[in-house]
Design a protein around this motif. Structure first.
Motif, PDB file in Angstrom:
ATOM      1  N   TYR B 250       0.852  -1.306   0.020  1.00 34.54           N
ATOM      2  CA  TYR B 250       0.136   0.018  -0.094  1.00 34.54           C
ATOM      3  C   TYR B 250       0.684   1.218   0.031  1.00 34.54           C
ATOM      4  O   TYR B 250       0.461   2.275  -0.072  1.00 34.54           O
ATOM      5  N   SER B 281     -10.202  -1.205   2.513  1.00 35.34           N
ATOM      6  CA  SER B 281      -8.914  -2.057   2.768  1.00 35.34           C
ATOM      7  C   SER B 281      -8.182  -1.589   3.932  1.00 35.34           C
ATOM      8  O   SER B 281      -7.497  -2.741   4.437  1.00 35.34           O
ATOM      9  N   SER B 314     -10.096  -9.150   1.125  1.00 36.32           N
ATOM     10  CA  SER B 314      -9.356  -7.784   1.614  1.00 36.32           C
ATOM     11  C   SER B 314      -8.805  -7.016   0.656  1.00 36.32           C
ATOM     12  O   SER B 314      -8.478  -5.769   0.773  1.00 36.32           O
ATOM     13  N   GLY B 315      -7.766  -7.374  -0.256  1.00 40.65           N
ATOM     14  CA  GLY B 315      -7.135  -6.815  -1.151  1.00 40.65           C
ATOM     15  C   GLY B 315      -8.041  -6.086  -2.122  1.00 40.65           C
ATOM     16  O   GLY B 315      -7.611  -4.959  -2.662  1.00 40.65           O
TER      17      GLY B 315
END
Ligand code: HEM
Ligand SMILES: [Cu+2]
Lengths: 217, 484
Positions: B250, B281, B314-315
């Motif tokens: 990230y 996220s 999630s991602g």
């Protein structure tokens, strides 16, 4: 409240805490000892700092560069009184307890109150960030200990103390996070950079860094 | 700003600091990749390394790569976020110093002390070495991690301070209002700020928990009778490890947002979906870590179900807006491709592709078969090597003075082709049930290992070209650039 009134209040509160029945009540349980009596004593020192801040000698303020020496004193003081051995001795020996009653306000609360304002925001945040996991880790160690660490406290009291520390650590962490998340009004809202400014202007980037943020003034 | 005034009067310039970061990142990456290649060659039985040394190398490679991926991400993040908020160069440099001290301690714990409990230092393994390493060696490793953690903590706190001074709250800097349509999109934070905010939120939480479990592990090393609950320790370790390695992506993804637009001449679109993705996220990364504990039957079922369900999601939010954003940014832009743009684009793609096998592995049914196979290094090398590190190398190429361009495409193709071969070898081996973390492989596994070794060697050469090219042009460009 004027200054003398405040000093009187501090002295009175200190004496009340020292009164034998109250002392025994607060020290009878490990968790209460650690999370009520000790913070109260530190709090008295903080109040004291508010009262004498005006009279603080100039050289002391100078010497306490960025509040670092003061905060180191605080770290040593609090670390010492987190040791089971130290708490145990305080219960066993009134003289040792007197040392606690003097050192927590004078060597922890007072320097904390004086030095905290001298610390830069980053330093304060760093202290919080160290304090919170330390509290949690010590709580965890109390739970993991194979035996009683204190002669005066039972194993179940030790476990309660461990859980209490962990809960406080989690609560402090959560509050800290919420405060930062919600935040406070921007200091220089006008300086807010134009958004959608995705950035790098075309052209050879080379190693010239783009200009840093500067508040427009 | 007073801090900046101090910075310019004395101390290290921001430019020199960024340079130092890129140089350290490039060199440590190379070293760690050579470690990886050595492991692969050993598994392929082309060279001979004894298992005890293999596990030391595996531990060093894991810890070193995770740490350096964090440093790569931090370089990208700091370079771009400092345009939007005030940050302190001294703290940025301090992080590098802490990192180097920590790295030395870790390397010493391994190559001098023999520590080989894997980078995940699972409690209480460090204290049960079977005489392969001493308590001191394990402690050196823990202190190394603590040093690196303190450095990152300072860096994130400093950026948080800067962000708070401009945006008032982390929520505003993440674009929470924009995410839920409560404020106009046009007033949202720039992508670099939103991404830095997300990274600092998750990483500070991760480091705090990681520090606590490290302290507990240290006590356990010297007083083994302190038996901390092993399952709780595992939860804390994987919370920290999962969050830290995810945060590297990230942070590095900022390179995609900032560098692609330079070559497409189009600003990166930050709309409501973009902000919503970053908010989601942030939450998902924090709650998804139980997917590392799917094999632990003692875990409460709800936690595992949470880990599984959130793994599927999630991602995805940030991944989707990034992949989609990259495609729309490039589509019909008339972009003239070069190595820097190509690498950040590959980074977005590698991340997107790597997540697919990861999601498969995050499913309990699949995990029971795949968990300890090379499927796992297969998927995480895809989004780390072809994702995070590709983004970083794109950044490195982007800031390389444009003198000798001839070699860059060669480096690019070696990296991308070699990297693909390397990860595919892991994934196919995993599908054929080859276990991970085995120093000695059966004869029937060798073909995968050999193909993987060839791919890995190509990657090393590719990175070598890109890094050497950077070093050479920086040293030759330095005189004219010094005033910049
Ligand atoms: C040329 C590049 C690379 C090579 C040749 C390589 C090779 C390897 C090998 C052979 C393993 C052990 C596989 C097994 O369990 O059987 C491994 C594990 C690992 N690698 Fe890499 N790798 C490379 C790049 C990277 C990068 C870029 C990262 C992260 C940014 C990374 C992170 C890891 C981690 C975290 C492990 C797990 C260690 C463990 O199981 O404890 N690697 N790598
Ligand atoms: Cu994970």
């Amino acid at each position: 409240m004027n200054n003398n009134g405040r000093l009187l209040l501090i002295a009175g509160a200190w004496l009340i805490l020292w009164l034998r029945p109250l002392r025994i009540a607060l020290e009878g349980d490990m968790a209460v000892h650690m999370t009520v009596q000790v913070p109260l004593l530190i709090g008295l020192g903080l109040l004291l700092a508010v009262s004498i801040r005006g009279q603080e000698p100039h050289w002391l303020a100078e010497a306490d560069w960025l509040g670092i020496p003061g905060i180191i004193l605080v770290i040593f003081g609090t670390s010492f009184w987190m040791l089971p051995r130290a708490l145990d001795s305080a219960v066993a020996d009134p003289w040792f307890d007197a040392i606690k009653f003097l050192s927590l306000p004078l060597l922890v609360g007072l320097p904390l109150g004086l030095s905290w304002r001298r610390m830069p925001p980053l330093g304060r945040a760093f202290i919080w960030a160290n304090f919170i996991p330390k509290l949690g880790a010590i709580g965890g160690l109390y739970l993991a200990a194979p035996t009683r660490l204190c002669a005066y406290y039972r194993l179940d009291q030790q476990a309660t103390a461990g859980w209490t520390l962990i809960v406080i650590a989690v609560a402090l962490g959560t509050l800290w996070f919420i405060a930062a998340f919600v935040g406070w009004p921007p200091q220089h809202a006008a300086a807010r950079p134009p958004s959608r400014d995705t950035g790098s202007k075309p052209g050879p980037p080379l190693l010239a860094l783009p200009p840093p943020y500067a508040s427009s003034r | 700003m007073t801090i900046q005034a101090v910075q310019t009067r004395g101390g290290i310039s921001a430019r020199a600091a960024v340079l130092a970061y890129v140089v350290v990142c490039g060199l440590v990456l190379l070293l760690m990749m050579v470690f990886g290649l050595l492991m692969r060659l050993t598994q392929a039985q082309w060279i001979d390394i004894q298992p005890d040394l293999f596990y030391v190398i595996m531990t060093m490679h894991g810890a070193g790569m995770v740490g350096i991926a964090g440093l790569c991400g931090a370089t990208v993040m700091w370079y771009f976020v400092r345009r939007h908020v005030p940050v302190t160069t001294g703290i940025f440099v301090a992080n590098l110093v802490f990192f180097l001290i920590g790295a030395l301690l870790i390397l010493g714990s391994g190559f001098i002390g023999g520590f080989g409990a894997a980078w995940t230092f699972l409690f209480p393994l460090p204290a049960h070495s079977g005489d392969l390493w001493s308590a001191n060696a394990a402690a050196a490793y823990m202190f190394g991690l603590l040093f690196i953690g303190v450095g990152f903590l300072l860096l994130h706190l400093d950026i948080a301070r800067g962000i708070l001074s401009v945006y008032g709250g982390l929520g505003a800097a993440l674009g929470v209002k924009q995410a839920f349509g409560l404020a106009p999109e046009s007033e949202g934070p720039p992508p670099a700020v939103a991404a830095s905010t997300m990274a600092l939120i998750v990483n500070i939480l991760g480091i705090l928990l990681g520090a606590a479990v490290l302290v507990i592990t240290l006590v356990n090393l010297y007083v083994p009778s302190f038996a901390f609950n092993a399952l709780a320790a595992k939860n804390m370790i994987f919370f920290f490890g999962h969050v830290f390695i995810n945060a590297t992506i990230y942070m590095a993804v900022i390179a995609v947002y900032e560098i692609l637009p330079v070559y497409t001449h189009r600003a990166w679109k930050t709309n409501q979906a973009f902000y919503l993705a970053w908010v989601l996220s942030t939450v998902f990364v924090l709650i998804v870590y139980p997917h590392h504990l799917l094999m632990d039957f003692a875990m409460p079922t709800w936690a595992l179900v949470l880990g599984q369900v959130v793994s599927w999601l999630s991602g995805l939010p940030v991944l989707l807006v990034t992949a989609f954003g990259a495609l729309t940014n490039v589509y019909r832009s008339g972009i003239k491709w070069n190595t820097a743009a190509g690498l950040v684009f590959v980074g977005a793609a590698g991340w997107a592709i790597g997540v697919i096998p990861a999601i498969a592995d995050g499913t309990i049914e699949v995990n029971s078969f795949m968990h300890n196979t090379q499927w796992v290094p297969g998927h995480f090398h895809t989004y780390l090597l072809l994702g995070t590190i590709a983004m970083f190398l794109g950044f490195l190429t982007h800031i390389t003075p444009r003198s000798n361009n001839a070699w860059a495409p060669t480096g690019f193709w070696l990296y991308v082709v070699g990297g693909s071969i390397f990860v595919l070898a892991f994934l196919t081996a995993g599908a054929a049930s080859v276990p991970r973390r085995y120093a000695v492989h059966l004869p029937s596994w060798l073909p995968y290992d050999r193909v993987g070794s060839i791919g890995a060697a190509l990657v090393v050469v590719g990175v070598l070209i890109l890094v050497v090219r950077f070093l050479v042009s920086v040293t030759s460009a330095a005189p004219e650039e010094a005033g910049a």
